[in-house]
Design a protein around this motif. Sequence first.
Motif, PDB file in Angstrom:
ATOM      1  N   GLU A   1       0.915  -0.953  -0.158  1.00  0.00           N
ATOM      2  CA  GLU A   1      -0.170   0.013  -0.201  1.00  0.00           C
ATOM      3  C   GLU A   1       1.055   1.331  -0.048  1.00  0.00           C
ATOM      4  O   GLU A   1       1.976   1.349   0.572  1.00  0.00           O
ATOM      5  CB  GLU A   1      -0.900  -0.109   1.193  1.00  0.00           C
ATOM      6  N   ILE A   2       0.289   2.203  -0.530  1.00  0.00           N
ATOM      7  CA  ILE A   2       1.021   3.747  -0.639  1.00  0.00           C
ATOM      8  C   ILE A   2      -0.015   4.572   0.042  1.00  0.00           C
ATOM      9  O   ILE A   2      -1.143   4.704  -0.376  1.00  0.00           O
ATOM     10  CB  ILE A   2       1.601   3.856  -1.942  1.00  0.00           C
ATOM     11  N   LEU A   3       0.513   5.392   1.028  1.00  0.00           N
ATOM     12  CA  LEU A   3      -0.278   6.377   1.536  1.00  0.00           C
ATOM     13  C   LEU A   3       0.382   7.869   1.301  1.00  0.00           C
ATOM     14  O   LEU A   3       1.671   8.179   1.414  1.00  0.00           O
ATOM     15  CB  LEU A   3      -0.441   6.272   2.903  1.00  0.00           C
ATOM     16  N   ILE A   4      -0.639   8.587   0.612  1.00  0.00           N
ATOM     17  CA  ILE A   4       0.053   9.997   0.647  1.00  0.00           C
ATOM     18  C   ILE A   4      -0.891  11.035   1.439  1.00  0.00           C
ATOM     19  O   ILE A   4      -2.143  11.123   1.064  1.00  0.00           O
ATOM     20  CB  ILE A   4      -0.060  10.431  -0.919  1.00  0.00           C
ATOM     21  N   GLY A   5      -0.275  11.742   2.515  1.00  0.00           N
ATOM     22  CA  GLY A   5      -1.024  12.440   3.249  1.00  0.00           C
ATOM     23  C   GLY A   5      -2.016  11.578   4.106  1.00  0.00           C
ATOM     24  O   GLY A   5      -3.144  12.165   4.513  1.00  0.00           O
ATOM     25  N   GLY A   6      -1.779  10.419   4.293  1.00  0.00           N
ATOM     26  CA  GLY A   6      -2.671   9.376   5.050  1.00  0.00           C
ATOM     27  C   GLY A   6      -3.578   8.800   4.388  1.00  0.00           C
ATOM     28  O   GLY A   6      -4.297   8.002   5.045  1.00  0.00           O
ATOM     29  N   VAL A   7      -3.581   9.005   2.991  1.00  0.00           N
ATOM     30  CA  VAL A   7      -4.852   8.679   2.156  1.00  0.00           C
ATOM     31  C   VAL A   7      -4.075   7.617   1.347  1.00  0.00           C
ATOM     32  O   VAL A   7      -3.082   7.954   0.659  1.00  0.00           O
ATOM     33  CB  VAL A   7      -5.545   9.614   1.603  1.00  0.00           C
ATOM     34  N   PRO A   8      -4.667   6.412   1.218  1.00  0.00           N
ATOM     35  CA  PRO A   8      -4.584   5.551   0.286  1.00  0.00           C
ATOM     36  C   PRO A   8      -4.142   6.167  -1.307  1.00  0.00           C
ATOM     37  O   PRO A   8      -5.268   6.867  -1.848  1.00  0.00           O
ATOM     38  CB  PRO A   8      -5.389   4.418   0.117  1.00  0.00           C
ATOM     39  N   LEU A   9      -3.158   5.980  -2.252  1.00  0.00           N
ATOM     40  CA  LEU A   9      -2.781   6.726  -3.249  1.00  0.00           C
ATOM     41  C   LEU A   9      -4.198   6.399  -4.188  1.00  0.00           C
ATOM     42  O   LEU A   9      -4.716   7.262  -4.801  1.00  0.00           O
ATOM     43  CB  LEU A   9      -1.826   6.204  -4.167  1.00  0.00           C
ATOM     44  N   ALA A  10      -4.567   5.117  -4.285  1.00  0.00           N
ATOM     45  CA  ALA A  10      -5.832   4.639  -5.145  1.00  0.00           C
ATOM     46  C   ALA A  10      -7.136   5.581  -4.816  1.00  0.00           C
ATOM     47  O   ALA A  10      -7.975   5.764  -5.644  1.00  0.00           O
ATOM     48  CB  ALA A  10      -6.009   3.384  -5.254  1.00  0.00           C
ATOM     49  N   GLU A  11      -7.302   6.120  -3.573  1.00  0.00           N
ATOM     50  CA  GLU A  11      -8.376   6.577  -3.136  1.00  0.00           C
ATOM     51  C   GLU A  11      -8.317   8.204  -3.280  1.00  0.00           C
ATOM     52  O   GLU A  11      -9.316   8.815  -2.914  1.00  0.00           O
ATOM     53  CB  GLU A  11      -8.739   6.229  -1.932  1.00  0.00           C
ATOM     54  N   ARG A  12      -7.242   8.611  -3.699  1.00  0.00           N
ATOM     55  CA  ARG A  12      -7.311  10.335  -3.823  1.00  0.00           C
ATOM     56  C   ARG A  12      -7.725  10.863  -5.138  1.00  0.00           C
ATOM     57  O   ARG A  12      -7.024  10.525  -6.120  1.00  0.00           O
ATOM     58  CB  ARG A  12      -5.888  10.707  -3.492  1.00  0.00           C
ATOM     59  N   PRO A  13      -8.918  11.368  -4.959  1.00  0.00           N
ATOM     60  CA  PRO A  13      -9.516  11.896  -6.289  1.00  0.00           C
ATOM     61  C   PRO A  13      -8.524  12.955  -7.008  1.00  0.00           C
ATOM     62  O   PRO A  13      -8.576  13.362  -7.975  1.00  0.00           O
ATOM     63  CB  PRO A  13     -10.832  12.632  -6.006  1.00  0.00           C
TER      64      PRO A  13
END
Length: 225
Positions: free
Chosen positions: A60-72
């Motif tokens: 998994e990759i989190l960017i700003g605490g949010v999974p990358l795939a879930e960042r719109p």
Amino acid sequence: MVAVSVDALTKIFDPGVVAVQDVTLEVASGEFLVLLGAPGSGKTTLLRLIAGLETPTTGEILIGGVPLAERPDREAAVAVVFQSYSVYQHLTVAQNIGFPLRGGRPDVGERVTEAARHLGIDDLLGRLPAHLSRGQRQRVAMARAIVRRPELLLLDEPLSNVDPRIWAELRGDIVALTKRLGITTIYVTHDRAEAVSMADRIAVLDHGKVVWEGFSPFTGLDMIG
């Protein structure tokens, strides 16, 4: 600024080629992390995974605490500069820089000028790429990356094709730019001198694994082939 968390990341390409193996890595908000390794060590694949250009096999990759795939807003939040300049030859410098903002934004001109000024090319906005040096073309690519004001900047060997005479200058300018703008940055290189002179912290990759990371780069340099 944004923090990046990579957890147990693995990427396997067909037919069974393991490019990244169980990588866990934390990048602090505002940090300049260098991924250092010999060609084929997996550093570019790791960068492409963080950019969302490759899909992980596991992890998994989190960017700003949010999974990358879930960042719109992934395309706006993450900017990538590759080794090749990737400038559009038929467009002026200003049009190249503003390309990510196409769609009639009222502040395009202002943001293009701002990005160009940060890279010291605001006097070249009317030129075509054919009339620029290699270093200037790379500055255009950098300006195009930051014009969207990203939270995360990913740089894949951006100085490999520039003239050695301006290599040191661009190296310093990139670090100064990211610190001035407060952009979390991950920088890929096989060059020890680049890593030592630019990084807040270095992660050394070998055969797809992080084999060393830390703040004192000389400790891990003997792991690079």
